[in-house]
Design a protein around this motif. Structure first.
Motif, PDB file in Angstrom:
ATOM      1  N   ASP A  27       0.867  -1.186   0.000  1.00 48.73           N
ATOM      2  CA  ASP A  27       0.000   0.000   0.000  1.00 48.73           C
ATOM      3  C   ASP A  27       0.899   1.230   0.000  1.00 48.73           C
ATOM      4  N   PHE A  28       1.064   1.869  -1.163  1.00 48.14           N
ATOM      5  CA  PHE A  28       1.893   3.065  -1.240  1.00 48.14           C
ATOM      6  C   PHE A  28       1.153   4.230  -0.585  1.00 48.14           C
ATOM      7  N   VAL A  29       1.713   4.735   0.502  1.00 44.19           N
ATOM      8  CA  VAL A  29       1.086   5.844   1.232  1.00 44.19           C
ATOM      9  C   VAL A  29       1.844   7.149   1.053  1.00 44.19           C
ATOM     10  N   GLY A  30       3.062   7.080   0.533  1.00 49.86           N
ATOM     11  CA  GLY A  30       3.857   8.280   0.329  1.00 49.86           C
ATOM     12  C   GLY A  30       4.695   8.175  -0.924  1.00 49.86           C
ATOM     13  N   PHE A  31       4.853   9.304  -1.616  1.00 48.02           N
ATOM     14  CA  PHE A  31       5.673   9.360  -2.828  1.00 48.02           C
ATOM     15  C   PHE A  31       6.426  10.675  -2.821  1.00 48.02           C
ATOM     16  N   LEU A  32       7.753  10.597  -2.736  1.00 54.48           N
ATOM     17  CA  LEU A  32       8.611  11.778  -2.778  1.00 54.48           C
ATOM     18  C   LEU A  32       9.492  11.670  -4.015  1.00 54.48           C
ATOM     19  N   ASP A  33       9.248  12.540  -4.987  1.00 53.88           N
ATOM     20  CA  ASP A  33      10.000  12.539  -6.238  1.00 53.88           C
ATOM     21  C   ASP A  33      10.973  13.704  -6.197  1.00 53.88           C
ATOM     22  N   LEU A  34      12.274  13.399  -6.053  1.00 54.20           N
ATOM     23  CA  LEU A  34      13.281  14.437  -5.854  1.00 54.20           C
ATOM     24  C   LEU A  34      13.834  14.930  -7.188  1.00 54.20           C
ATOM     25  N   HIS A  35      13.923  16.236  -7.308  1.00 52.45           N
ATOM     26  CA  HIS A  35      14.453  16.893  -8.503  1.00 52.45           C
ATOM     27  C   HIS A  35      15.353  18.037  -8.065  1.00 52.45           C
ATOM     28  N   SER A  36      15.877  18.771  -9.024  1.00 52.31           N
ATOM     29  CA  SER A  36      16.535  20.050  -8.751  1.00 52.31           C
ATOM     30  C   SER A  36      16.216  20.953  -9.948  1.00 52.31           C
ATOM     31  N   TYR A  37      16.215  22.242  -9.682  1.00 53.89           N
ATOM     32  CA  TYR A  37      16.558  22.959  -8.468  1.00 53.89           C
ATOM     33  C   TYR A  37      15.489  23.998  -8.229  1.00 53.89           C
ATOM     34  N   SER A  38      15.546  24.787  -7.176  1.00 50.89           N
ATOM     35  CA  SER A  38      14.686  25.925  -6.827  1.00 50.89           C
ATOM     36  C   SER A  38      14.142  25.847  -5.407  1.00 50.89           C
ATOM     37  N   GLN A  39      14.408  24.775  -4.651  1.00 53.24           N
ATOM     38  CA  GLN A  39      14.016  24.673  -3.248  1.00 53.24           C
ATOM     39  C   GLN A  39      12.519  24.866  -3.062  1.00 53.24           C
ATOM     40  N   GLN A  40      11.768  23.905  -3.566  1.00 55.84           N
ATOM     41  CA  GLN A  40      10.320  23.944  -3.475  1.00 55.84           C
ATOM     42  C   GLN A  40       9.775  22.572  -3.070  1.00 55.84           C
ATOM     43  N   ILE A  41       8.688  22.581  -2.312  1.00 57.87           N
ATOM     44  CA  ILE A  41       7.921  21.365  -2.017  1.00 57.87           C
ATOM     45  C   ILE A  41       6.583  21.520  -2.735  1.00 57.87           C
TER      46      ILE A  41
END
Length: 587
Positions: free
Chosen positions: A404-418
């Protein structure tokens, strides 16, 4: 594609001299899958043949505007002395020495439209864009042509980034030093002394960290490192593959977590958080940060109470290189390569943007006629091979493997944003908008109060990726300026909408433009530390220990201090009321 772009392509197709100016990609090397990279002065070998389509576009531009083959560099910074004392190789200077990155400040719809049009006509490499500015990489002798296509306001509202450092030198500085390369060759087995040291009062690895994180690492080093993690920590780590790339490479991942051993009762679906990086090949900091997060959780299990509890409650799947072919190409040939490496309908323009290839709100009609675009989404949804196979793996996990996927964090760059969903539209809000905003603000705060953490902006992925969006109190009245590139077909929207992942975010890491994709290696560990605090906050949020859900049974400050070992400083356990009031103002 716009009409002007068709005119350019017609010149391309009808002008034999232009075709001669831009030779096609050579046939794939028989050693394409060789995992060894021979060191050179910069640390690793580079095939310095210039990008064919880039040379082609430059030739077209010179033909149309009558520019000379060589033109004096713009700006005094072109003659600056390299910062680190080591001169770039002639090949690096030949490929990147005449390039620069310009930042344009955007304030009106006309400005945004004009810049988007010019970027399309000139095949420009758009680095980053948000509600205030657009960063564009461009050959210095093409700058007059670009300015000639822009309104007077934009001709006066731009500035060169990295003004104290040539692009070639900034690129050279991201490769491991020769001494680091020698260390890797001599200690290929990675000495098992991987235990982090914990400074007094903190549950973090020390700032020095392991030598693995002193430099960016090629795939030839990342693969054995991941295998070592799985073989050394068999109780809570497994190495898995989440797909196969176009060129046949594994897309490796580490599954980290401790499963219950009670066989008397069937286990419920295992709650799992997916952390990915490297969708865009040149964003090396995203790959290094995913590896840092995996290493920190793996080594802290059984030593740090907070992390032990987290891994007993959730699985984490860390995927550092979703685009392994492009990542290898960025090391061996073109440091600024973005897409994957599959062929397109134009043989001199390879690659599909994996983060525009997912079928949910796919916008291929707007980009399919321009395979040379850095955001080319392919001819059909899921045309990007790695995106399709990764999505198939994820669906199979939920349908057949009790996940059961409850979280997904896709990391990129750049600009310091969530950034939270949606990416495809600034007018549509996700059904769980309040939960997403609450958690995103908490993640941003966890990063900000980390050791010398940076401020991260919180907004929707659309508003964070258009130039620009002005948001009045009533969102229906907002003014959304034209986009520089398409934003449909993103992994963020697909995982949130199609796979029903409750907490899905795209996080754009350091910095805000000083170095862009060429973030110095000294930022690897600090960026990892920031995101580790965010991961730990995410875990506490999902466990109901922080956020609105925890208000009814709020813990006393001294209990909170004991519980959150990674927030040992007084600054890092400041009263939750600040955060709650900030969230209420946001709403």
């Amino acid at each position: 594609m716009r009409q002007s772009s068709f005119a350019v392509l017609s010149l391309l197709l009808l002008g034999p001299s232009l075709i001669t100016a831009a030779p096609h990609d050579s046939a794939p090397s028989p050693y394409a899958h060789d995992r060894d990279i021979s060191p050179n002065a910069a640390g690793y070998s580079l095939n310095h043949t210039p990008r064919p389509w880039r040379r082609l576009s430059d030739a077209i531009i010179r033909r149309i505007w009558g520019l000379p083959e060589k033109q004096k560099s713009l700006g005094a910074h072109g003659d600056s002395t390299p910062a680190h004392g080591e001169l770039p190789e002639p090949q690096l200077l030949a490929r990147y020495g005449e390039d620069m990155v310009l930042r344009f400040n955007i304030s009106t719809s006309q400005d945004a439209s004009a810049l988007a049009e010019a970027a399309d006509i000139l095949f420009l490499d758009v680095w980053e864009f948000n509600e205030d500015w657009v960063d564009i990489r461009i050959a210095k002798d093409v700058v007059p042509s670009l300015l000639g296509l822009l309104p007077p306001t934009l001709q006066r509202s731009h500035v060169a980034l990295m003004h104290d450092l040539d692009l070639a030198q900034a690129i050279l500085n991201t490769y491991p030093s020769p001494s680091a390369t020698q260390l890797h060759d001599e200690e290929r087995s990675f000495s098992p002394s991987l235990k982090p040291s914990f400074p007094s009062g903190k549950g973090h690895p020390s700032r020095k960290g392991h030598p693995f994180f002193q430099d960016y690492q090629p795939l030839s080093v990342i693969n054995p490192w991941m295998q070592l993690m799985a073989s050394m920590f068999t109780t809570h780590v497994r190495r898995i593959n989440v797909g196969i790339s176009y060129e046949g490479r594994d897309i490796p991942a580490l599954r980290v977590g401790v499963h219950p051993t009670n066989n008397d009762q069937p286990s419920p679906p295992r709650k799992t958080v997916l952390v990915t990086g490297g969708s865009h090949a040149r964003e090396w900091i995203s790959t290094s940060t995913v590896n840092y997060l995996a290493w920190s959780l793996i080594n802290s299990y059984g030593k740090v109470h907070t992390i032990t509890k987290l891994l007993e409650s959730f699985d984490f799947v860390f995927v550092p290189t979703l685009n392994p072919d492009g990542y290898v190409y960025s090391w061996e040939t073109d440091r600024l390569w973005r897409k994957n490496r599959q062929p397109t309908s134009l043989r001199f323009c390879r690659g599909v943007d994996l983060d525009r290839s997912y079928p949910y709100k796919w916008e291929g009609e707007s980009t399919r006629s321009n395979p040379c675009s850095e955001s080319y989404s392919g001819d059909t949804p899921f045309d990007g091979v790695e995106a399709q196979r990764f999505a198939e793996w994820a669906k199979n996990e939920t349908e057949n493997n009790n996940v059961d996927f409850v979280g997904f964090l896709d990391l990129h760059s750049y600009s310091q944003q969530i950034l939270y969903p949606y990416s495809y539209s600034c007018y549509e809000e996700p059904p769980t908008i309040e939960d997403l905003e609450e958690l995103a603000l908490g993640l941003a705060k966890a990063i900000r109060i980390s050791r010398k953490g940076r401020p991260y902006k919180v907004t929707s992925a659309c508003e964070g990726n258009v130039a620009a969006s002005k948001t009045p109190k009533d969102k229906k009245d907002r003014l959304v300026l034209p986009r520089i590139e398409s934003s449909g077909g993103s992994a963020l929207d697909w995982f949130y909408h199609e796979l029903k992942v409750k907490y899905a975010f795209q996080i754009k890491l350091r910095d805000t433009g000083s170095y862009g994709f060429l973030l110095p290696r000294e930022n690897i560990i600090p960026t990892g530390e920031e995101l580790l605090d965010a991961i730990l906050y995410l875990g506490r949020f999902m466990l109901g220990e922080v956020g609105f859900a925890a208000e009814e049974h709020a813990t006393k400050p001294e209990e909170l201090l004991k519980e959150a070992e990674y927030d040992a400083d007084d600054e890092e356990v400041e009263d939750e009321n600040d955060f709650q009031s900030e969230l209420r103002r946001k709403r």
